[in-house]
Motif scaffolding. Structure first.
Motif, PDB file in Angstrom:
ATOM      1  N   LEU A 120      13.543 -15.377  -0.467  1.00 19.08           N
ATOM      2  CA  LEU A 120      12.712 -14.479  -1.271  1.00 19.08           C
ATOM      3  C   LEU A 120      11.499 -15.227  -1.800  1.00 19.08           C
ATOM      4  O   LEU A 120      11.567 -16.416  -2.062  1.00 19.08           O
ATOM      5  N   GLN A 163       6.117 -14.331   4.094  1.00 18.92           N
ATOM      6  CA  GLN A 163       6.347 -15.508   4.944  1.00 18.92           C
ATOM      7  C   GLN A 163       5.229 -15.741   5.950  1.00 18.92           C
ATOM      8  O   GLN A 163       5.451 -16.333   7.006  1.00 18.92           O
ATOM      9  N   GLN A 183      -1.952 -10.992   3.477  1.00 20.97           N
ATOM     10  CA  GLN A 183      -2.406  -9.830   4.240  1.00 20.97           C
ATOM     11  C   GLN A 183      -3.935  -9.799   4.295  1.00 20.97           C
ATOM     12  O   GLN A 183      -4.622  -9.486   3.319  1.00 20.97           O
ATOM     13  N   ALA A 238      -5.974  -6.920   2.815  1.00 17.42           N
ATOM     14  CA  ALA A 238      -5.880  -6.843   1.356  1.00 17.42           C
ATOM     15  C   ALA A 238      -6.833  -7.850   0.726  1.00 17.42           C
ATOM     16  O   ALA A 238      -7.553  -7.553  -0.232  1.00 17.42           O
ATOM     17  N   GLN A 240     -10.110   6.012  12.172  1.00 15.75           N
ATOM     18  CA  GLN A 240      -9.417   4.805  11.730  1.00 15.75           C
ATOM     19  C   GLN A 240      -8.426   5.101  10.606  1.00 15.75           C
ATOM     20  O   GLN A 240      -8.792   5.377   9.464  1.00 15.75           O
ATOM     21  N   ARG A 285      -6.512   3.451   8.658  1.00 17.89           N
ATOM     22  CA  ARG A 285      -6.564   2.754   7.369  1.00 17.89           C
ATOM     23  C   ARG A 285      -7.714   3.269   6.509  1.00 17.89           C
ATOM     24  O   ARG A 285      -7.572   3.429   5.310  1.00 17.89           O
ATOM     25  N   ASP A 319      -2.570  -2.855  -1.753  1.00 15.28           N
ATOM     26  CA  ASP A 319      -3.005  -3.211  -0.399  1.00 15.28           C
ATOM     27  C   ASP A 319      -2.029  -4.183   0.260  1.00 15.28           C
ATOM     28  O   ASP A 319      -1.685  -4.029   1.437  1.00 15.28           O
ATOM     29  N   MET A 320      -1.599  -5.193  -0.490  1.00 16.63           N
ATOM     30  CA  MET A 320      -0.669  -6.170   0.088  1.00 16.63           C
ATOM     31  C   MET A 320       0.622  -5.483   0.504  1.00 16.63           C
ATOM     32  O   MET A 320       1.126  -5.687   1.612  1.00 16.63           O
ATOM     33  N   TYR A 321       1.151  -4.656  -0.379  1.00 19.48           N
ATOM     34  CA  TYR A 321       2.416  -3.984  -0.073  1.00 19.48           C
ATOM     35  C   TYR A 321       2.250  -3.043   1.116  1.00 19.48           C
ATOM     36  O   TYR A 321       3.079  -2.997   2.025  1.00 19.48           O
ATOM     37  N   GLU A 329      -0.063  -3.057   3.551  1.00 24.15           N
ATOM     38  CA  GLU A 329      -0.333  -3.743   4.823  1.00 24.15           C
ATOM     39  C   GLU A 329       0.958  -4.245   5.463  1.00 24.15           C
ATOM     40  O   GLU A 329       1.141  -4.145   6.679  1.00 24.15           O
ATOM     41  N   ALA A 330       1.865  -4.748   4.646  1.00 24.14           N
ATOM     42  CA  ALA A 330       3.135  -5.230   5.182  1.00 24.14           C
ATOM     43  C   ALA A 330       3.966  -4.062   5.711  1.00 24.14           C
ATOM     44  O   ALA A 330       4.593  -4.160   6.763  1.00 24.14           O
ATOM     45  N   ASP A 351       2.808  -3.149   9.027  1.00 22.57           N
ATOM     46  CA  ASP A 351       3.338  -4.078  10.044  1.00 22.57           C
ATOM     47  C   ASP A 351       4.736  -3.635  10.476  1.00 22.57           C
ATOM     48  O   ASP A 351       5.058  -3.632  11.675  1.00 22.57           O
ATOM     49  N   LYS A 374      13.468  -8.094  10.697  1.00 24.15           N
ATOM     50  CA  LYS A 374      12.274  -8.104   9.864  1.00 24.15           C
ATOM     51  C   LYS A 374      12.448  -7.202   8.629  1.00 24.15           C
ATOM     52  O   LYS A 374      12.086  -7.577   7.522  1.00 24.15           O
ATOM     53  N   ASN A 414      15.166  -8.978   6.317  1.00 23.53           N
ATOM     54  CA  ASN A 414      14.938 -10.349   5.866  1.00 23.53           C
ATOM     55  C   ASN A 414      13.526 -10.645   5.386  1.00 23.53           C
ATOM     56  O   ASN A 414      13.305 -11.557   4.603  1.00 23.53           O
ATOM     57  N   ARG A 415      12.568  -9.862   5.890  1.00 22.92           N
ATOM     58  CA  ARG A 415      11.189 -10.153   5.487  1.00 22.92           C
ATOM     59  C   ARG A 415      10.627  -9.127   4.517  1.00 22.92           C
ATOM     60  O   ARG A 415       9.996  -9.471   3.538  1.00 22.92           O
ATOM     61  N   TYR A 416      10.833  -7.844   4.804  1.00 25.19           N
ATOM     62  CA  TYR A 416      10.114  -6.829   4.037  1.00 25.19           C
ATOM     63  C   TYR A 416      10.916  -6.239   2.886  1.00 25.19           C
ATOM     64  O   TYR A 416      10.488  -6.291   1.733  1.00 25.19           O
ATOM     65  N   PRO A 471      13.498  -7.208   1.169  1.00 29.49           N
ATOM     66  CA  PRO A 471      13.792  -8.065   0.018  1.00 29.49           C
ATOM     67  C   PRO A 471      12.616  -8.159  -0.961  1.00 29.49           C
ATOM     68  O   PRO A 471      12.820  -8.287  -2.167  1.00 29.49           O
ATOM     69  N   VAL A 472      11.402  -8.099  -0.439  1.00 27.07           N
ATOM     70  CA  VAL A 472      10.231  -8.210  -1.310  1.00 27.07           C
ATOM     71  C   VAL A 472      10.172  -7.027  -2.269  1.00 27.07           C
ATOM     72  O   VAL A 472       9.997  -7.192  -3.481  1.00 27.07           O
ATOM     73  N   TYR A 473      10.327  -5.829  -1.734  1.00 29.78           N
ATOM     74  CA  TYR A 473      10.225  -4.631  -2.581  1.00 29.78           C
ATOM     75  C   TYR A 473      11.422  -4.505  -3.521  1.00 29.78           C
ATOM     76  O   TYR A 473      11.276  -4.064  -4.663  1.00 29.78           O
TER      77      TYR A 473
END
Lengths: 238, 221
Positions: free
Chosen positions: A2, A69, A83, A86, B67, B69, B93-95, B97-98, B101, B127, B130-132, B134-136
């Motif tokens: 995390l 990551q 990102q 962003a 487009q 986005r 934006d960060m959230y 964009e992920a 993906d 993904k 393990n990647r996305y 868990p962040v939220y």
């Protein structure tokens, strides 16, 4: 693993001591180059932290610094931003390169997204197998000259202004000059049918911040070579 | 001539679905014009409606927006789903964009050749879990609020719910280890505009069926 609370509190090792934005990426263009362009165009000095080994990358992940990551990572205004889009949106917003209202923003976004699609082809090109390279180069040329450049040629012709949107320098102009130069590296005569873009290229290249960025010794990175490709594969291999 | 936004795309999710979600969440009624054949796409290209000759295209406020986005950004900002300042925007934006993906992985699954499908499925699950996700999960845990950003409903919440539901279609128990995302899902699904969108008869599109893939390939290739 995390990402940890150090995201907001600031990991001492990584925090830029100068207050300047700090960029973490490989020592090459990749997905960070557009961010370098935009900061440079805005006249913002920045620091760079280059990833050279897989161990460095894994340590960043272990330290919980990379939200998903992944790099690019830009430490700016107390945030550890990830990102690419962003980061670019934030920089553009902060430095008034994002138009004056929602509609100008919409135009800038459309233009930037189109250019990003073209740049994606260039980004991936070094990683294509040797037998596909000629075909991919042809695709880049085809898309540039038939889909993307005609749009911007027409935009400039129709309003007759120096900049793409709102008669004012914006993110869209930076992204376009970057793309023009990147495509020209591969296809030198690519602008031959585009007089407006030729004039645009000269005009943008002469803007003081961009002129400075285009000079030797700036943070601008050279085109990717085999050594860069090897480094990418070494660091990011699954 | 209704003044409602008009969406041009094929009759399926693809790159338009997030836009449908966002408009619906904002309580904005919209019309749809479906591309059924390659000729439909060619006609739009020929009459200069498509900035880069591609769909999605959304007619809104006198613009023909291209487009996905750019369209998403415009709708989010117009309907106050984009945070209150630059920093909240940055987080959103960060959230988002992920999430895009992850959506990309989910969206391309039906198009994978048969021999790659199982590996692709494994990648999606890996993904997502393990990647996305868990962040939220952690974001919600750390601030204990109902919404991802700024204690207020935003585009990030809409897109996360959309993706959670798509991921569950892929693997129904994918949220097993994420209790906060489970309650997030329930909470956001109950917001009136979203609840309405989740009901049968709404403009939400079903998952792409394998049998529809050839028809799609004909329009776009």
């Amino acid at each position: 693993m995390l990402f940890s609370a150090s995201y907001f509190s600031g990991n001492r090792e990584l925090r830029s001591m100068s207050g300047k934005p700090r960029l973490t990426y490989l020592n090459g263009r990749g997905r960070m180059e557009t961010i370098r362009w935009l900061l440079a165009a805005a006249g913002v000095e920045f620091e760079e932290n280059f990833l050279e080994t897989r161990e460095q990358y894994e340590k960043l992940i272990k330290d919980g610094v990379l939200m998903f990551q992944q790099v690019p990572l830009v430490e700016i205004d107390g945030m550890k931003m990830v990102q690419t889009r962003a980061i670019l949106s934030y920089v553009a917003g902060k430095y008034n390169l994002y138009g004056k209202d929602l509609k100008e923003r919409a135009l800038i976004d459309m233009y930037v997204e189109g250019i990003t699609d073209l740049m994606q082809m260039i980004l991936m090109f070094p990683f294509s197998p040797p037998e596909a390279k000629e075909k991919n180069l042809h695709s880049i040329k085809d898309r540039a000259t038939n889909r993307y450049f005609p749009v911007f040629e027409k935009v400039l012709k129709q309003h007759g202004q120096d900049f793409l949107v709102g008669n004012k320098f914006s993110w869209a102009d930076v992204q376009l000059i970057e793309a023009i130069l990147a495509v020209e590296e591969k296809i030198p005569a690519v602008l031959s049918g585009f007089p407006q873009l030729q004039a645009f290229k000269i005009r943008m290249s002469n803007m003081p911040t961009i002129k400075k960025f285009l000079q030797p010794g700036s943070p601008r990175k050279p085109p990717p070579d085999e050594s860069y490709v090897e480094t990418v594969l070494k660091i990011f291999k699954k | 001539m209704s003044g409602k936004p008009k969406l041009h795309y094929f009759n399926g999710r693809g790159r338009m679905e997030s836009i449908r979600w966002l408009l619906a969440a904002a309580g904005v009624e919209f019309e749809e014009c479906f591309l059924e054949t390659k000729d439909d796409l060619t006609k739009l290209q020929k009459d200069g409606s498509l900035l880069f000759q591609q769909v999605p295209m959304v007619e809104i406020d006198g613009m023909k927006m291209a487009q996905s986005r750019a369209i998403g950004n415009y709708i989010a900002a117009k309907y106050n789903l984009y945070g209150k300042d630059l920093k909240e925007r940055a987080l959103i934006d960060m959230y988002v964009e992920a999430i895009i993906d992850l959506n990309e992985l989910l969206m391309t699954h039906p198009f994978q050749p048969a021999d790659k499908k199982e590996q692709h499925f494994a990648t999606i699950v890996d993904k997502a879990t393990n990647r996305y996700f868990p962040v939220y999960e952690k974001v919600l845990k750390d601030h204990g609020q109902d919404f991802l950003v700024g204690n207020r409903f935003s585009r990030a919440d809409v897109q996360l719910l959309e993706t959670i539901l798509m991921a569950e279609e892929c693997k129904p128990d994918i949220l097993a280890k994420f209790p906060l995302l489970q309650s997030f899902k329930a909470r956001i699904s109950n917001i009136p505009t979203i609840k309405k969108f989740l009901q049968p008869g709404s403009q939400r599109k079903p998952p792409l069926q394998e049998k529809d893939v050839p028809k799609l390939m004909k329009i776009f290739h």
